[in-house]
Design an enzyme around this catalytic site. Structure first.
Site, PDB file in Angstrom:
ATOM      1  CB  SER A  69      -0.925   0.113   1.307  1.00  9.82           C
ATOM      2  OG  SER A  69      -1.646   1.121   1.276  1.00  9.82           O
ATOM      3  CE  LYS A 123     -11.434  -0.374  -0.765  1.00 16.46           C
ATOM      4  NZ  LYS A 123     -11.261   0.557  -2.207  1.00 16.46           N
ATOM      5  CG  ASP A 163     -12.659   4.017  -3.341  1.00 18.10           C
ATOM      6  OD1 ASP A 163     -11.360   4.562  -2.893  1.00 18.10           O
ATOM      7  OD2 ASP A 163     -12.815   2.676  -2.676  1.00 18.10           O
TER       8      ASP A 163
END
Ligand code: NAP
Length: 289
Positions: free
Chosen positions: A25, A76, A112
């Protein structure tokens, strides 16, 4: 319960990102640079959380006094069950990528889609109202950005996917929010004439398969806006060939920067230094501004 609301002068802020795997990440490096630029003392750390430990890890946000965390693959969707409040963005999309801890109350957001739209509007097209948009792909990323695009009142959105049924399901679910239809990827090439903005949300063209494009670029016309969510490589073959045909292009780096910027703004209440965040990632990827 730990007091975890952060405000200027209240000491170090604790932030992180939960995922499995997590070493790859780039969020920690981006947010660390941002905190430094904002003059906020604290840390943003990678948190390796396996699916069987997700509930305990979410509880630890409260126990350890984290102000917030980002959530990435594969958590998520599963993380939603452990939160106290879900923002409308998270409910619509069915996934959470940002958690805010306010005195032990955990709220889940999804930044997002709005991150993508902020990038598109800042970098290429300030006003999307009335635009005719084609979204290629109907996976998780497409869900997020389609929900956010519908808020901008485009004239129409066509979702084109390899598996047509998924595009049709997505369109049916959101038909009450705007003019949205689902088609197969094969049908897409015959419908490009009336389109202003094409957005690739598939992984086609991503490293290491960089010679692939999701549709035939020779059908694009001058002046079209072509956007690709992929940012590795920074410029996909789809974008390179589209630019050669006179299209305006938009890459995926801005989406990554702005989804993080929104999260940082929710946690700190202060504007995020988006240019520094972008440059930090460009430096990581070996690209230039
Ligand atoms: P996902 O849920 O797995 O969905 C993948 C989509 O791509 C599906 O619609 C799938 O179609 C389609 N697809 C895959 N391979 C294909 C092929 N060979 N030909 C045609 N269609 C194909 O993945 P996701 O989470 O939505 O992510 C998709 C892309 O967005 C990835 O490249 C990811 O890196 C990028 N992304 C970027 C950011 C950013 O910050 N810039 C954020 C999130 C995601 P089927 O339904 O037919 O399988």
């Amino acid at each position: 319960m730990a007091t975890a609301t952060w405000s200027p002068g209240s000491g170090d802020i604790l932030l992180g990102v939960m995922g499995d795997p997590i070493a790859q990440s780039r969020s920690p490096i981006m947010h660390t640079a941002a905190l430094r630029a904002m003059g906020i003392p604290g840390a943003y750390v990678p948190l390796h959380v396996t699916p069987d430990k997700l509930g305990e890890a979410v509880q630890a946000i409260r126990t350890l006094g984290f102000r917030g965390v980002n959530v990435t693959i594969p958590h998520k969707v599963a993380v939603m069950a452990y939160l106290d409040v879900l923002d409308e963005s998270a409910i619509d999309i069915g996934a959470v990528n940002t958690i805010v801890n306010t005195n032990g109350l955990l709220t889940g957001y999804n930044t997002d889609g709005i991150g993508y739209v902020r990038s598109l509007k800042t970098e290429v097209i300030p006003d999307l109202s009335g635009a005719r948009i084609m979204v290629i792909g109907a996976g998780g990323a497409a869900r997020g950005i389609t929900a956010a695009l519908l808020q901008e009142e485009p004239s129409s959105i066509i979702v084109a996917n390899r598996t047509a049924g998924k595009a049709q399901e997505l369109a049916a679910e959101w038909s009450r929010k705007g003019n949205i239809t689902g088609i197969s990827l094969d049908q897409a090439e015959g419908m490009l004439d009336g389109i202003d903005v094409i957005i690739n949300t598939t992984s086609v063209g991503m490293y290491p398969h960089m010679d692939e494009t999701p549709v035939d670029v020779s059908l694009f016309h001058e002046g079209m806006i072509i956007s690709d969510l992929i940012y590795n490589p920074l410029q996909t073959r789809l974008l390179q060939e589209s630019q050669e045909r006179g299209c305006r292009i938009h890459g995926g780096l801005g989406m990554f920067v702005y989804q993080g910027a929104y999260a940082l703004e929710y946690w700190t209440g202060q504007p995020a230094p988006t240019e520094i965040m972008r440059q930090t990632i460009l430096d990581c990827l070996g690209g230039s501004a």
